[in-house]
Design a protein around this motif. Structure first.
Motif, short mmCIF file in Angstrom:
data_model
loop_
_atom_site.label_atom_id
_atom_site.label_comp_id
_atom_site.label_asym_id
_atom_site.label_seq_id
_atom_site.Cartn_x
_atom_site.Cartn_y
_atom_site.Cartn_z
N ALA A 370 0.84 -1.07 -0.14
CA ALA A 370 0.27 0.09 -0.04
C ALA A 370 0.90 1.16 -0.12
O ALA A 370 0.62 2.29 -0.81
N LYS A 373 2.61 1.93 -3.51
CA LYS A 373 1.51 2.42 -4.59
C LYS A 373 0.71 3.61 -4.30
O LYS A 373 -0.01 4.17 -4.78
N LEU A 375 -1.20 4.05 -1.58
CA LEU A 375 -2.65 3.74 -1.00
C LEU A 375 -2.66 3.60 0.35
O LEU A 375 -3.73 2.88 0.97
N ASP A 382 0.71 9.41 0.29
CA ASP A 382 0.03 8.81 -0.92
C ASP A 382 0.52 9.78 -2.40
O ASP A 382 0.80 9.11 -3.26
N ARG A 386 2.87 8.32 -5.24
CA ARG A 386 2.27 8.47 -6.79
C ARG A 386 3.17 9.17 -7.81
O ARG A 386 3.51 9.02 -8.86
#
Length: 404
Positions: A370, A373, A375, A382, A386
């Motif tokens: 998580a 990615k 998430l 996050d 990203r």
């Protein structure tokens, strides 16, 4: 040096680049070249990130850099043989009595292991390996005023040892400060390669000409390739690294004292900015605010990492710019960490670290995935993850915050 020696002795010269599969896989760091963990204390467990060391996005950039190097060598009358395989196996295919020279990279555990493997393989074939320091670091190792094992443990102490008056506040240096060597221009003429030289793992021309086939050849899946090719990357190679530097230099010439790019909203409390509390009204040559923004400093590290441009060239070219202090400060930070890695070497891959401190580590694959990615549910973390996935780049504050 190697080109000069070949020209003087009238020996053929062959440039070889190996895509080593061990640097593309998912092996735990420190065990790619030591799978049985024989070179470390058995109780010192290595770190396992479970991700590729080189994902397909970075591989695209890497391939571009290598192909650009090949073009430059061809323009000087030579060629670059590009292979896929372990260097110790590829270079064993050279004629007996060959002298191989590589740029020594003492920072990486795995690079030094590979150098050792290559040296042993060449000796068995009646050949030899010679290693040169190259120019990956700002300071040449022969010029350092201390043994690497006695490297100062803090950044300020390193600055003083190298002769900087106060690297946190100025770019003044003491008389007799450790020199930073000038750049050596690339040779304009390079000896021709041996006739009909073929090496194990040499990649066919038709594969080199097709990025998708090249990535497949290196072991990437169609899904990895599709995702990487859907993203834009900076053009790879030395010419583009220099073009990037020239663009930065041109922007510096336009900087005026009245122009202060610092945002009044920048947060300085967790930045290494010599105790400065926030943006100043005057021009800041250290550009501390850039550490808190997505822009970073020069955004040239991706070119430095693969050898397209050296720290010394950047240092000397930036010397007359209004933000030279920022460049010198961050290049010295880079050397600080490189010297740390050289000093502690294999120990930096231990979960306990060089200090052998036992800590409680969580090992939850779902949480780790998580985080990778973006998430986690924490918006800032996050967003950082990203951005890193999509661009391959993340500025200082994002790297620091997301990693912690």
């Amino acid at each position: 040096l190697v080109v000069g020696a070949a020209l003087v002795d009238r020996r053929p010269f062959a440039a070889v680049f190996c895509f080593d599969p061990r640097f593309l896989d998912r092996s735990p760091y420190g065990r790619v070249t030591d799978p049985e963990f024989k070179k470390s204390i058995s109780t010192r467990k290595p770190i396992n990130f479970s991700s590729r060391k080189t994902n397909a996005l970075r591989a695209r950039f890497w391939i571009q850099c290598v192909l650009r190097l090949r073009e430059e060598l061809q323009a000087r009358g030579s060629k670059l043989l590009i292979c896929y395989g372990k260097p110790e196996e590829v270079l064993s295919g050279l004629p007996k009595g060959t002298e191989v020279k590589c740029q020594h990279e003492p920072v990486s555990i795995e690079q030094t292991d590979v150098e050792g493997f290559v040296a042993s393989a060449l000796i068995k074939n009646g050949s030899k390996l010679r290693k040169d320091p190259g120019a990956m670091s700002l300071y040449h190792p022969d010029d350092l005023p201390f043994d690497v094992k006695d490297r100062p443990e803090c950044y300020s102490a390193l600055g003083h040892a190298l002769g900087w008056t106060d690297i946190w506040t100025s770019v003044d240096r003491e008389e007799g400060a450790t020199p930073i060597r000038p750049c050596v221009p690339a040779p304009s003429c390079i000896p021709s390669p041996p006739d009909n030289l073929e090496l194990p793992g040499q990649i066919p021309e038709e594969v080199l000409a097709d990025e998708t086939r090249m990535l497949e050849h290196l072991g990437y899946t169609s899904e990895e390739i599709k995702q990487a090719q859907s993203q834009s990357i900076p053009p790879g190679g030395e010419p583009f690294a220099r073009l990037h530097l020239e663009g930065w230099l041109a922007r510096q010439k336009k900087t005026q004292e009245s122009e202060n790019p610092q945002s009044p909203d920048a947060v300085f409390w967790d930045l290494p900015c010599a105790g400065q509390q926030g943006p100043s009204k005057e021009h800041d040559p250290f550009q501390w605010v850039n550490l808190s923004t997505p822009n970073g400093g020069m955004r040239i590290s991706h070119y430095m990492a693969v050898g397209c441009i050296s720290a010394r060239e950047i240092f000397h070219r930036a010397a007359e710019t209004p933000n030279f202090a920022m460049v010198a400060h961050r290049l010295l930070w880079r050397d600080f960490h490189r010297l740390y890695a050289i000093k502690y070497h294999r120990r930096i891959a231990w979960l306990q670290g060089p200090a052998r401190v036992e800590r409680t580590w969580k090992d939850d694959p779902e949480i780790a995935e998580a985080w990778k990615k973006g998430l986690t549910g924490v918006p800032y973390i996050d967003a950082c993850q990203r951005e890193l996935q999509q661009t391959g780049w993340l500025a200082y504050k994002g790297r620091k915050t997301s990693a912690h």
